[in-house]
Write a protein that holds these residues in place. Structure first.
Motif, PDB file in Angstrom:
ATOM      1  N   MET A 160       0.839  -1.204   0.000  1.00  0.00           N
ATOM      2  CA  MET A 160       0.000   0.000   0.000  1.00  0.00           C
ATOM      3  C   MET A 160       0.873   1.253   0.000  1.00  0.00           C
ATOM      4  O   MET A 160       0.627   2.217  -0.745  1.00  0.00           O
ATOM      5  N   ILE A 161       1.894   1.245   0.839  1.00  0.00           N
ATOM      6  CA  ILE A 161       2.775   2.408   0.975  1.00  0.00           C
ATOM      7  C   ILE A 161       3.524   2.663  -0.331  1.00  0.00           C
ATOM      8  O   ILE A 161       3.638   3.808  -0.788  1.00  0.00           O
ATOM      9  N   GLN A 162       4.025   1.596  -0.943  1.00  0.00           N
ATOM     10  CA  GLN A 162       4.759   1.772  -2.198  1.00  0.00           C
ATOM     11  C   GLN A 162       3.841   2.278  -3.304  1.00  0.00           C
ATOM     12  O   GLN A 162       4.239   3.110  -4.134  1.00  0.00           O
ATOM     13  N   ALA A 163       2.605   1.806  -3.333  1.00  0.00           N
ATOM     14  CA  ALA A 163       1.660   2.288  -4.341  1.00  0.00           C
ATOM     15  C   ALA A 163       1.393   3.775  -4.150  1.00  0.00           C
ATOM     16  O   ALA A 163       1.375   4.557  -5.116  1.00  0.00           O
ATOM     17  N   GLN A 164       1.208   4.199  -2.891  1.00  0.00           N
ATOM     18  CA  GLN A 164       0.958   5.612  -2.619  1.00  0.00           C
ATOM     19  C   GLN A 164       2.181   6.464  -2.950  1.00  0.00           C
ATOM     20  O   GLN A 164       2.044   7.610  -3.406  1.00  0.00           O
ATOM     21  N   LYS A 165       3.359   5.928  -2.752  1.00  0.00           N
ATOM     22  CA  LYS A 165       4.582   6.694  -3.004  1.00  0.00           C
ATOM     23  C   LYS A 165       4.661   7.187  -4.437  1.00  0.00           C
ATOM     24  O   LYS A 165       5.147   8.293  -4.708  1.00  0.00           O
ATOM     25  N   TYR A 166       4.163   6.387  -5.359  1.00  0.00           N
ATOM     26  CA  TYR A 166       4.241   6.745  -6.779  1.00  0.00           C
ATOM     27  C   TYR A 166       2.961   7.402  -7.296  1.00  0.00           C
ATOM     28  O   TYR A 166       2.832   7.650  -8.491  1.00  0.00           O
ATOM     29  N   LEU A 167       2.047   7.698  -6.385  1.00  0.00           N
ATOM     30  CA  LEU A 167       0.774   8.291  -6.787  1.00  0.00           C
ATOM     31  C   LEU A 167       0.677   9.698  -6.222  1.00  0.00           C
ATOM     32  O   LEU A 167       0.609   9.891  -5.013  1.00  0.00           O
ATOM     33  N   TYR A 168       0.674  10.694  -7.112  1.00  0.00           N
ATOM     34  CA  TYR A 168       0.555  12.086  -6.699  1.00  0.00           C
ATOM     35  C   TYR A 168      -0.840  12.597  -7.014  1.00  0.00           C
ATOM     36  O   TYR A 168      -1.434  12.233  -8.028  1.00  0.00           O
ATOM     37  N   GLY A 169      -1.356  13.465  -6.145  1.00  0.00           N
ATOM     38  CA  GLY A 169      -2.633  14.091  -6.404  1.00  0.00           C
ATOM     39  C   GLY A 169      -3.822  13.340  -5.855  1.00  0.00           C
ATOM     40  O   GLY A 169      -4.958  13.814  -5.944  1.00  0.00           O
ATOM     41  N   GLN A 170      -3.611  12.164  -5.294  1.00  0.00           N
ATOM     42  CA  GLN A 170      -4.715  11.397  -4.714  1.00  0.00           C
ATOM     43  C   GLN A 170      -4.183  10.558  -3.566  1.00  0.00           C
ATOM     44  O   GLN A 170      -3.279   9.739  -3.756  1.00  0.00           O
ATOM     45  N   ASN A 171      -4.740  10.754  -2.375  1.00  0.00           N
ATOM     46  CA  ASN A 171      -4.369   9.962  -1.209  1.00  0.00           C
ATOM     47  C   ASN A 171      -5.346   8.803  -1.044  1.00  0.00           C
ATOM     48  O   ASN A 171      -6.554   9.013  -0.959  1.00  0.00           O
ATOM     49  N   ILE A 172      -4.811   7.589  -0.998  1.00  0.00           N
ATOM     50  CA  ILE A 172      -5.662   6.402  -1.039  1.00  0.00           C
ATOM     51  C   ILE A 172      -5.613   5.564   0.239  1.00  0.00           C
ATOM     52  O   ILE A 172      -6.422   4.650   0.399  1.00  0.00           O
ATOM     53  N   LEU A 173      -4.685   5.840   1.144  1.00  0.00           N
ATOM     54  CA  LEU A 173      -4.436   4.905   2.243  1.00  0.00           C
ATOM     55  C   LEU A 173      -5.586   4.847   3.252  1.00  0.00           C
ATOM     56  O   LEU A 173      -5.923   3.764   3.746  1.00  0.00           O
ATOM     57  N   GLU A 174      -6.170   5.977   3.565  1.00  0.00           N
ATOM     58  CA  GLU A 174      -7.299   5.956   4.496  1.00  0.00           C
ATOM     59  C   GLU A 174      -8.454   5.145   3.917  1.00  0.00           C
ATOM     60  O   GLU A 174      -9.079   4.339   4.617  1.00  0.00           O
ATOM     61  N   GLU A 175      -8.723   5.330   2.637  1.00  0.00           N
ATOM     62  CA  GLU A 175      -9.814   4.594   1.990  1.00  0.00           C
ATOM     63  C   GLU A 175      -9.526   3.098   1.973  1.00  0.00           C
ATOM     64  O   GLU A 175     -10.437   2.278   2.165  1.00  0.00           O
ATOM     65  N   LEU A 176      -8.283   2.720   1.767  1.00  0.00           N
ATOM     66  CA  LEU A 176      -7.935   1.299   1.768  1.00  0.00           C
ATOM     67  C   LEU A 176      -8.153   0.678   3.147  1.00  0.00           C
ATOM     68  O   LEU A 176      -8.601  -0.475   3.254  1.00  0.00           O
ATOM     69  N   LEU A 177      -7.837   1.427   4.197  1.00  0.00           N
ATOM     70  CA  LEU A 177      -8.075   0.919   5.550  1.00  0.00           C
ATOM     71  C   LEU A 177      -9.568   0.820   5.843  1.00  0.00           C
ATOM     72  O   LEU A 177     -10.007  -0.108   6.536  1.00  0.00           O
TER      73      LEU A 177
END
Length: 393
Positions: free
Chosen positions: A184-201
């Motif tokens: 999850m962290i690595q996917a977010q690292k390469y994704l700018y403009g959209q935060n996804i981690l809270e939604e994944l949890l």
């Protein structure tokens, strides 16, 4: 003309705000606010002290950088408007039931955070970007700070210090769960403009339960932030930021004259496993008022790598760089595009390859780089100083 009670603590930009009030003909009284020594969510003694200060004079409003529930309680009791300008993220005290008090006037620099709170029913928050004191920065001369010359500079934490990282508290998770979080962290690292981690949890209740089992939360009784919000912002996004900043610093220091002004006296930092080039680039932290402006003025490229819990906002660092007349290269932050034009006022990158290519380009195109720095400065001076901001108070 306004008369203000200023809750003053060791925050950034105190002196800039005082200058802005003075230049506008406003008057203020400083109240020494012990936010490091006291419980600023609930402390009856501190709330009473603030209320007594409010009642001792006639104030048009009370002001603080960041929001404090004890101050909101005092303002509500005295029926005085409380203006709080929040520049930190994540900022848990925004998720206190006291934010609903009608005497609050809470300004937040991150539009995404404003929308999040408004969607939760908070009506006292609004968007206000940060600012720079261009008059002060104009008084600082480039030639006085030649020791700060560099092709590329970064000022800020690497988020490896012990007090910055909570992710290590998840060490007791199973290897599977740690691997899943790492993905999850690595996917977010390469994704700018959209935060996804809270939604994944939110979507994985079982994982959230296992995280809570190894690192339980102890929320304040008046807190309304979700568990997903807390773990994403304080545990995961800080880890993303640590990875990204180390990646970028390592890549750039291998090829260029680079300086990284950061805390290195923490045990985690002393034992940091990094390249010889990055070790050479590491420098002691610089004072916000007396040294950082020289860095911004004497660096060909000033990097902004935003803490990932900032959903869309423009960090203070970006305003300070442009306000100094420095060249700003930043990751993508959508709020930037409301006020500044890319490749004219600043430059942004969309991934590591893009960053490397643009660093190479602008280091070899002095006239373009300097023109962009001048344009960014002019726009900040025209629209984004503290004098501009206090007009909305």
């Amino acid at each position: 003309m306004s008369h203000i009670l200023f809750l003053e603590w060791n925050s950034f930009a105190n002196e800039y705000m005082k200058r802005a009030w003075t230049q506008a003909g406003d008057t203020f009284v400083s109240f020494s606010f012990p936010n490091k020594e006291k419980n600023t969510r609930f402390d009856a003694e501190l709330t009473t002290a603030i209320a007594n200060a409010l009642l001792a004079d006639h104030y048009d409003y009370m002001f603080s950088f960041n929001y404090f529930p004890v101050a909101a309680m005092a303002a509500k009791a005295c029926r005085i408007r409380y203006v709080a300008w929040v520049y930190d993220s994540p900022y848990a005290q925004l998720y206190s039931e006291t934010v609903h008090y009608p005497t609050n006037d809470i300004r937040i620099f991150d539009r995404a955070e404003v929308e999040h709170l408004q969607n939760l029913g908070v009506k006292t928050v609004s968007y206000l970007p940060l600012a720079a004191d261009t008059d002060y920065y104009n008084s600082i001369h480039v030639e006085d700070g030649k020791k700060y010359k560099a092709d590329i500079s970064f000022v800020g934490s690497l988020y490896l210090e012990s007090n910055m990282q909570l992710y290590h508290r998840l060490e007791a998770l199973s290897d599977y769960d740690k691997g899943y979080l790492e993905g999850m962290i690595q996917a977010q690292k390469y994704l700018y403009g959209q935060n996804i981690l809270e939604e994944l949890l939110i979507k994985d209740h079982k994982l959230l339960e296992r995280i809570e089992a190894v690192s339980p939360l102890s929320p304040h009784p008046d807190a309304f932030a979700s568990k997903e919000w807390y773990y994403a912002n304080f545990y995961l996004y800080r880890k993303v930021t640590a990875y990204e900043r180390m990646d970028v610093m390592t890549m750039l220091s291998e090829k260029h004259d680079m300086k990284v002004y950061t805390h290195t006296d923490d045990s985690n930092m002393k034992n940091l496993a990094c390249s010889d080039a990055l070790k050479k680039a590491l420098c002691p932290p610089v004072d916000y008022y007396t040294q950082a402006p020289y860095v911004y003025k004497n660096s060909k490229i000033n990097l902004n790598i935003t803490l990932r819990s900032i959903g869309s906002g423009i960090p203070l660092r970006a305003f300070d760089i442009m306000g100094c007349g420095g060249f700003l290269m930043t990751n993508y932050q959508s709020d930037m595009f409301e006020f500044f034009e890319p490749d004219k006022d600043f430059v942004y990158y969309i991934d590591y390859d893009d960053l490397l290519a643009k660093v190479e380009y602008y280091l070899s195109h002095d006239e373009e780089r300097e023109a962009i720095a001048r344009s960014g400065y002019a726009k900040v001076k025209k629209n984004h100083t503290y004098q501009h901001r206090i007009l909305s108070f």
